[in-house]
Design a protein around this motif. Structure first.
Motif, mmCIF file in Angstrom:
data_model
loop_
_atom_site.group_PDB
_atom_site.id
_atom_site.type_symbol
_atom_site.label_atom_id
_atom_site.label_comp_id
_atom_site.label_asym_id
_atom_site.label_seq_id
_atom_site.Cartn_x
_atom_site.Cartn_y
_atom_site.Cartn_z
ATOM 1 N N PHE A 182 47.164 -38.826 -13.496
ATOM 2 C CA PHE A 182 46.276 -37.981 -12.165
ATOM 3 C C PHE A 182 46.972 -36.814 -12.017
ATOM 4 N N ASP A 183 46.041 -35.108 -12.294
ATOM 5 C CA ASP A 183 47.217 -34.381 -11.599
ATOM 6 C C ASP A 183 47.588 -34.637 -10.175
ATOM 7 N N THR A 184 48.665 -34.431 -9.969
ATOM 8 C CA THR A 184 49.588 -34.013 -8.673
ATOM 9 C C THR A 184 50.660 -32.507 -8.868
ATOM 10 N N ARG A 185 49.960 -32.035 -7.376
ATOM 11 C CA ARG A 185 50.601 -30.965 -7.035
ATOM 12 C C ARG A 185 51.276 -30.463 -5.521
ATOM 13 N N ALA A 186 52.831 -30.900 -5.642
ATOM 14 C CA ALA A 186 53.107 -29.504 -4.007
ATOM 15 C C ALA A 186 53.774 -28.698 -4.327
ATOM 16 N N THR A 187 54.176 -28.321 -2.856
ATOM 17 C CA THR A 187 53.833 -26.476 -3.177
ATOM 18 C C THR A 187 54.592 -26.749 -1.213
ATOM 19 N N SER A 188 55.612 -25.808 -1.398
ATOM 20 C CA SER A 188 56.125 -25.722 0.278
ATOM 21 C C SER A 188 56.896 -24.326 0.253
ATOM 22 N N GLU A 189 55.697 -23.087 1.033
ATOM 23 C CA GLU A 189 56.406 -21.680 0.902
ATOM 24 C C GLU A 189 56.829 -21.330 2.517
ATOM 25 N N VAL A 190 58.313 -20.213 2.715
ATOM 26 C CA VAL A 190 58.179 -20.222 3.897
ATOM 27 C C VAL A 190 58.605 -18.786 4.382
ATOM 28 N N SER A 191 58.492 -17.913 5.206
ATOM 29 C CA SER A 191 59.398 -16.931 5.296
ATOM 30 C C SER A 191 59.090 -16.943 6.657
ATOM 31 N N PHE A 192 60.348 -15.855 6.513
ATOM 32 C CA PHE A 192 60.768 -15.529 8.490
ATOM 33 C C PHE A 192 61.577 -13.970 8.357
ATOM 34 N N ALA A 245 56.825 -28.778 -7.009
ATOM 35 C CA ALA A 245 57.160 -29.415 -7.848
ATOM 36 C C ALA A 245 55.303 -30.235 -8.715
ATOM 37 N N ALA A 246 55.017 -30.533 -9.963
ATOM 38 C CA ALA A 246 54.167 -30.504 -10.421
ATOM 39 C C ALA A 246 53.472 -31.287 -11.433
ATOM 40 N N ILE A 247 52.454 -32.272 -11.899
ATOM 41 C CA ILE A 247 52.254 -32.815 -12.723
ATOM 42 C C ILE A 247 51.050 -32.347 -12.768
ATOM 43 N N GLU A 248 50.379 -32.009 -14.355
ATOM 44 C CA GLU A 248 48.700 -31.705 -14.246
ATOM 45 C C GLU A 248 48.838 -31.557 -16.579
ATOM 46 N N GLN A 249 48.066 -31.891 -16.541
ATOM 47 C CA GLN A 249 46.811 -31.669 -17.842
ATOM 48 C C GLN A 249 46.857 -30.320 -18.232
ATOM 49 N N ARG A 250 46.997 -29.467 -19.229
ATOM 50 C CA ARG A 250 46.692 -28.221 -18.815
ATOM 51 C C ARG A 250 45.160 -28.049 -19.413
ATOM 52 N N VAL A 251 44.463 -27.557 -19.554
ATOM 53 C CA VAL A 251 43.420 -27.307 -20.583
ATOM 54 C C VAL A 251 43.611 -25.660 -21.354
ATOM 55 N N THR A 252 43.649 -26.569 -22.653
ATOM 56 C CA THR A 252 43.801 -25.110 -23.632
ATOM 57 C C THR A 252 42.950 -24.937 -24.624
ATOM 58 N N GLU A 253 42.360 -23.065 -24.900
ATOM 59 C CA GLU A 253 42.133 -23.071 -25.213
ATOM 60 C C GLU A 253 41.688 -23.604 -26.837
ATOM 61 N N VAL A 254 40.749 -24.002 -27.007
ATOM 62 C CA VAL A 254 40.068 -24.269 -28.260
ATOM 63 C C VAL A 254 39.766 -22.732 -28.913
ATOM 64 N N ASN A 255 40.131 -23.077 -30.569
ATOM 65 C CA ASN A 255 39.529 -21.735 -31.056
ATOM 66 C C ASN A 255 38.276 -21.820 -31.692
ATOM 67 N N GLU A 256 38.001 -23.527 -32.063
ATOM 68 C CA GLU A 256 37.333 -23.693 -32.878
ATOM 69 C C GLU A 256 36.648 -25.101 -32.544
ATOM 70 N N LEU A 274 40.609 -36.911 -20.793
ATOM 71 C CA LEU A 274 41.590 -37.362 -19.808
ATOM 72 C C LEU A 274 42.743 -38.485 -20.553
ATOM 73 N N ASN A 275 42.237 -38.126 -22.000
ATOM 74 C CA ASN A 275 42.847 -39.258 -23.152
ATOM 75 C C ASN A 275 43.745 -38.590 -23.761
ATOM 76 N N THR A 276 44.970 -38.783 -22.876
ATOM 77 C CA THR A 276 45.522 -37.729 -23.154
ATOM 78 C C THR A 276 46.856 -38.024 -23.530
ATOM 79 N N GLY A 277 47.329 -39.413 -23.429
ATOM 80 C CA GLY A 277 47.939 -40.650 -24.144
ATOM 81 C C GLY A 277 49.614 -40.185 -23.368
ATOM 82 N N MET A 278 49.086 -38.984 -22.119
ATOM 83 C CA MET A 278 50.658 -39.143 -21.627
ATOM 84 C C MET A 278 51.449 -40.510 -21.067
ATOM 85 N N ALA A 279 52.723 -40.442 -20.970
ATOM 86 C CA ALA A 279 53.494 -41.640 -21.202
ATOM 87 C C ALA A 279 54.609 -41.613 -19.902
ATOM 88 N N ILE A 280 54.592 -42.611 -18.859
ATOM 89 C CA ILE A 280 54.491 -42.350 -17.496
ATOM 90 C C ILE A 280 56.278 -43.415 -17.666
#
Length: 337
Positions: free
Chosen positions: A151-161, A302-313, A17-23
């Motif tokens: 905090f992770d937050t996400r909004a989606t809207s999907e429409v089809s007619f 629209a999303a603000i999410e912390q990405r979980v990155t793969e760490v080799n070591e 959680l301690n990502t240092g993301m600036a708001i």
């Protein structure tokens, strides 16, 4: 052992959680569109031309999430069935919110689609109840915003007619009829801040198919107009139209906009729009049928999410904690035996 396990989990959680993301961090996307068509000038169709519609297929979904303990969720939909005239359309709308701090933080998504469909004014009724005019218009938005805590937050809207039409020539001779209309859309995607993403997509499509070779001619009624603006270096927009309807079967306008925020990189923006006023002439042989699928789809993210990155070591701290945990587990296991 239990205390150590809890300590390891706590340290790992705090490290993630301690990502240092600036708001503040924000992401926004939006779409508005209009898609009207008039068959054979509307009103009374030419004698022998049948224009039959099938059942509609549609969905309009919204979803918002804020992964905070004090998040407040709200979801609602509304449907009003009318649509016999343009002035009294059917409406389909949906909204979803997940917010905190009196609605000032979190995510919001919504969409609103309106449509109408007019039957021909038959001078000589033939019982077919043919369609002579149809139109859809609407808008969708997605927003995500963080101003005090991450905090992770996400909004989606999907429409089809979608609705399928069958045009048939009941005459003993070939006939040509026209369809006139407009494809119009505007969209934007704006992301400002680390781990922010905004996307918008829309397609307005008329897809024709026949057992015969398609005999369809296309023409612009007025000059095609389009504008596209990208700024920030991490944003893009694309607006594409398909007019080779005789070759591909499609008469369409498609737009895509995206933006990804950067740490300290300022707002990333993509916005633009297109207008296509058209006329097509369709020739049908005696007894020939042609189908047309009238499709509108659009979506927002629209999303603000912390990405979980793969760490080799793994880090030395995590390795040390893991080794210590295994050592104590073995010692405790030996004592219990």
């Amino acid at each position: 052992m239990k205390a150590l396990s809890q300590t390891i989990i706590a340290i790992m959680t705090m490290s993630w959680l301690n990502t240092g993301m600036a708001i503040p961090i924000t992401a926004n996307s939006g779409i508005s569109f209009n898609n009207d068509m008039v068959i054979a000038t509307g009103g009374q169709l030419p004698i022998g031309l049948e224009s039959i519609d099938g059942p509609p297929s549609y969905s309009f979904l919204t979803n918002s999430s804020l992964y905070a303990p004090d998040a407040v969720d709200f979801d609602d939909t509304d449907i009003v069935i009318a649509g016999l005239t343009r002035d009294a359309p059917s409406t389909f709308s949906s909204i979803s919110t997940s917010t905190r701090n009196a609605g000032t933080e979190g995510s919001i998504s919504s969409n609103n689609t309106q449509l109408y469909q007019i039957r021909e004014l038959e001078i000589i009724p033939d019982g077919s109840n043919d369609v002579s005019e149809r139109g859809l218009w609407g808008n969708g938005v997605a927003q995500a915003s963080l101003t005090t805590s991450v905090f992770d937050t996400r909004a989606t809207s999907e429409v089809s007619f979608e609705r399928e039409f069958t045009f048939s020539n009941q005459n003993a001779f070939a006939m040509t009829f026209g369809i006139q209309g407009v494809f119009e859309m505007d969209m934007f995607a704006i992301a400002n801040g680390e781990h922010s993403v905004a996307e918008a997509f829309a397609t307005l499509d008329m897809f024709f198919s026949s057992s015969n070779i398609l005999d369809i001619q296309f023409a612009d009624i007025s000059p095609y107009s389009t504008n596209q603006t990208e700024s920030g270096g991490n944003a893009s927009i694309s607006l594409i139209r398909e007019t080779n309807v005789a070759g591909t079967g499609h008469l369409s306008l498609t737009g895509m906009a995206s933006a990804s925020g950067l740490d300290g990189g300022g707002a990333q923006q993509a916005l633009g729009g297109s207008v296509m006023s058209y006329a097509i002439g369709i020739t049908l042989q005696p007894g020939e049928e042609i189908t047309m699928s009238h499709l509108v789809t659009y979506s927002n993210l629209a999303a603000i999410e912390q990405r979980v990155t793969e760490v080799n070591e793994p880090s030395s701290l995590l390795l040390m904690l893991f080794a210590l945990g295994i050592s104590i587990f073995r010692k405790q296991y030996s004592i219990e035996l």
